[in-house]
Design a protein around this motif. Sequence first.
Motif, PDB file in Angstrom:
ATOM      1  N   PRO A 121     -12.180 -38.678 123.179  1.00 48.98           N
ATOM      2  CA  PRO A 121     -11.016 -39.478 122.785  1.00 48.98           C
ATOM      3  C   PRO A 121     -10.248 -38.856 121.626  1.00 48.98           C
ATOM      4  N   ALA A 122     -10.945 -38.123 120.744  1.00 48.42           N
ATOM      5  CA  ALA A 122     -10.236 -37.439 119.658  1.00 48.42           C
ATOM      6  C   ALA A 122      -9.301 -36.386 120.224  1.00 48.42           C
ATOM      7  N   TRP A 123      -9.809 -35.603 121.206  1.00 52.48           N
ATOM      8  CA  TRP A 123      -8.975 -34.587 121.858  1.00 52.48           C
ATOM      9  C   TRP A 123      -7.865 -35.244 122.658  1.00 52.48           C
ATOM     10  N   THR A 124      -8.222 -36.321 123.378  1.00 52.51           N
ATOM     11  CA  THR A 124      -7.238 -37.028 124.193  1.00 52.51           C
ATOM     12  C   THR A 124      -6.141 -37.628 123.326  1.00 52.51           C
ATOM     13  N   ARG A 125      -6.505 -38.047 122.128  1.00 59.18           N
ATOM     14  CA  ARG A 125      -5.519 -38.591 121.197  1.00 59.18           C
ATOM     15  C   ARG A 125      -4.773 -37.502 120.453  1.00 59.18           C
ATOM     16  N   LEU A 126      -5.513 -36.504 119.943  1.00 63.11           N
ATOM     17  CA  LEU A 126      -4.878 -35.479 119.124  1.00 63.11           C
ATOM     18  C   LEU A 126      -3.999 -34.544 119.946  1.00 63.11           C
ATOM     19  N   GLN A 127      -4.390 -34.300 121.197  1.00 60.09           N
ATOM     20  CA  GLN A 127      -3.609 -33.387 122.016  1.00 60.09           C
ATOM     21  C   GLN A 127      -2.181 -33.889 122.246  1.00 60.09           C
ATOM     22  N   PRO A 128      -1.995 -35.094 122.806  1.00 59.94           N
ATOM     23  CA  PRO A 128      -0.613 -35.576 122.935  1.00 59.94           C
ATOM     24  C   PRO A 128       0.068 -35.809 121.603  1.00 59.94           C
ATOM     25  N   THR A 129      -0.715 -36.216 120.589  1.00 59.94           N
ATOM     26  CA  THR A 129      -0.115 -36.409 119.267  1.00 59.94           C
ATOM     27  C   THR A 129       0.424 -35.095 118.720  1.00 59.94           C
ATOM     28  N   THR A 130      -0.381 -34.032 118.828  1.00 56.40           N
ATOM     29  CA  THR A 130       0.056 -32.725 118.349  1.00 56.40           C
ATOM     30  C   THR A 130       1.289 -32.259 119.103  1.00 56.40           C
ATOM     31  N   ILE A 131       1.265 -32.412 120.417  1.00 64.13           N
ATOM     32  CA  ILE A 131       2.417 -32.004 121.225  1.00 64.13           C
ATOM     33  C   ILE A 131       3.648 -32.807 120.844  1.00 64.13           C
ATOM     34  N   LEU A 132       3.488 -34.129 120.739  1.00 65.19           N
ATOM     35  CA  LEU A 132       4.625 -34.983 120.399  1.00 65.19           C
ATOM     36  C   LEU A 132       5.158 -34.694 118.997  1.00 65.19           C
ATOM     37  N   ILE A 133       4.252 -34.449 118.054  1.00 62.52           N
ATOM     38  CA  ILE A 133       4.689 -34.158 116.685  1.00 62.52           C
ATOM     39  C   ILE A 133       5.584 -32.934 116.658  1.00 62.52           C
ATOM     40  N   PHE A 134       5.113 -31.841 117.253  1.00 63.11           N
ATOM     41  CA  PHE A 134       5.868 -30.595 117.145  1.00 63.11           C
ATOM     42  C   PHE A 134       7.115 -30.595 118.024  1.00 63.11           C
ATOM     43  N   LEU A 135       7.041 -31.217 119.213  1.00 64.23           N
ATOM     44  CA  LEU A 135       8.250 -31.317 120.031  1.00 64.23           C
ATOM     45  C   LEU A 135       9.299 -32.172 119.325  1.00 64.23           C
ATOM     46  N   THR A 136       8.864 -33.292 118.746  1.00 66.93           N
ATOM     47  CA  THR A 136       9.796 -34.160 118.021  1.00 66.93           C
ATOM     48  C   THR A 136      10.355 -33.464 116.789  1.00 66.93           C
ATOM     49  N   LEU A 137       9.475 -32.767 116.051  1.00 64.30           N
ATOM     50  CA  LEU A 137       9.914 -32.072 114.848  1.00 64.30           C
ATOM     51  C   LEU A 137      10.940 -30.988 115.180  1.00 64.30           C
ATOM     52  N   GLU A 138      10.690 -30.237 116.245  1.00 66.14           N
ATOM     53  CA  GLU A 138      11.641 -29.186 116.635  1.00 66.14           C
ATOM     54  C   GLU A 138      12.987 -29.792 117.031  1.00 66.14           C
ATOM     55  N   GLN A 139      12.961 -30.942 117.719  1.00 66.07           N
ATOM     56  CA  GLN A 139      14.213 -31.588 118.110  1.00 66.07           C
ATOM     57  C   GLN A 139      14.946 -32.168 116.902  1.00 66.07           C
ATOM     58  N   LEU A 140      14.196 -32.709 115.952  1.00 65.17           N
ATOM     59  CA  LEU A 140      14.833 -33.191 114.721  1.00 65.17           C
ATOM     60  C   LEU A 140      15.489 -32.045 113.962  1.00 65.17           C
ATOM     61  N   ARG A 141      14.823 -30.910 113.936  1.00 59.26           N
ATOM     62  CA  ARG A 141      15.417 -29.739 113.288  1.00 59.26           C
ATOM     63  C   ARG A 141      16.673 -29.273 114.015  1.00 59.26           C
ATOM     64  N   ASN A 142      16.624 -29.309 115.362  1.00 53.47           N
ATOM     65  CA  ASN A 142      17.815 -28.962 116.133  1.00 53.47           C
ATOM     66  C   ASN A 142      18.955 -29.927 115.827  1.00 53.47           C
ATOM     67  N   GLY A 143      18.613 -31.199 115.664  1.00 57.23           N
ATOM     68  CA  GLY A 143      19.624 -32.182 115.319  1.00 57.23           C
ATOM     69  C   GLY A 143      20.241 -31.914 113.954  1.00 57.23           C
ATOM     70  N   VAL A 144      19.417 -31.497 113.000  1.00 54.59           N
ATOM     71  CA  VAL A 144      19.936 -31.147 111.677  1.00 54.59           C
ATOM     72  C   VAL A 144      20.862 -29.941 111.772  1.00 54.59           C
ATOM     73  N   ASP A 145      20.429 -28.913 112.520  1.00 62.13           N
ATOM     74  CA  ASP A 145      21.261 -27.715 112.685  1.00 62.13           C
ATOM     75  C   ASP A 145      22.587 -28.065 113.343  1.00 62.13           C
ATOM     76  N   TRP A 146      22.541 -28.907 114.384  1.00 62.68           N
ATOM     77  CA  TRP A 146      23.766 -29.286 115.083  1.00 62.68           C
ATOM     78  C   TRP A 146      24.724 -30.042 114.167  1.00 62.68           C
ATOM     79  N   SER A 147      24.178 -30.993 113.403  1.00 65.52           N
ATOM     80  CA  SER A 147      25.047 -31.788 112.518  1.00 65.52           C
ATOM     81  C   SER A 147      25.677 -30.916 111.440  1.00 65.52           C
TER      82      SER A 147
END
Length: 311
Positions: free
Chosen positions: A277-303
């Motif tokens: 369950p730690a892997w099952t939780r951390l895996q999507p969390t890690t993916i979501l964190i970095f995908l979201t962070l990269e998109q937030l950064r793209n949003g900052v660059d665009w603005s």
Amino acid sequence: MASSQNLPGVSPPTPVPASVASPPKKQPYPFYLGGVAATIAASITHPLDLTKVRLQASGDKRMIESLKKTVRTAGVRGLFDGITGTWLRQMSYSMCRFWAYDESKKLIGAGKDAPAWKLATAGSMAGGIAGFIGNPGEIVMVRLQGDFAKPPEKRFNYKHCFDALFRIVREEGVSGLGRGVGPNVFRAVLMNASQLASYDFFKAELLKTKYFDDNIMCHFTASFAAGTVATTICSPADVLKSRIMNASGPGSNSTVAVIRQSMQNEGAMFMFKGWLPAWTRLQPTTILIFLTLEQLRNGVDWSRKQGYTLF
């Protein structure tokens, strides 16, 4: 021989402005982007994190059975028990660790193509700082999530994260906010040295190949690898942290005592209890964190390219 400046009909070369010759240095991203990305990711994966904590701190044996037990006893809403503690933890610990990681990389000169040991060093530094600062939020999150797995007479019955903070200070003293700080800092060092550093490392290595560009596929692959590495490295400290923070009473916050008792009752493999369950939780969390962070950064660059700043 006459220079071109003196020849008729030939204009002298136009001097290149300094701003064109050397483009302005890119502004840093807002320090809180990591905390926002982590809060979004943790909100989505909260039921899995809740199950992981209950497996580590209670007598539940299997992930699916623990999920069914939660739904049976508290309904579907029970899968989001302690969500305010998760938000508090992410906006303290996670926000601090991303900020400290970027600052640590600058401090030790870990640039774009930095070796793995430099990235791991920066991650360790960030983890030590964030683990200490975020410890109160970690305690609140663990207790709110683990409460309903206990018998009614042993529950804390906190209303929300702020009620938990006030009651911990009132009932256990300010020192109660430091419960489990040793294992928590140790885990945070391991987590950031493995998760943040390995993401940067895998991303840089993938971009060196002809198969990946700096896009969502690269970010997904790098974060998937980082999540697996982080889960395995952090499991022992994560189990200890959950057991110490979820306990109460004198002597229950001793790391040595918890290790000794757990070894006697369950053997050495207790350190990897809840790995799935730690892997099952951390895996999507890690993916979501970095995908979201990269998109937030793209949003900052665009603005910023549009001439205004939203962040």
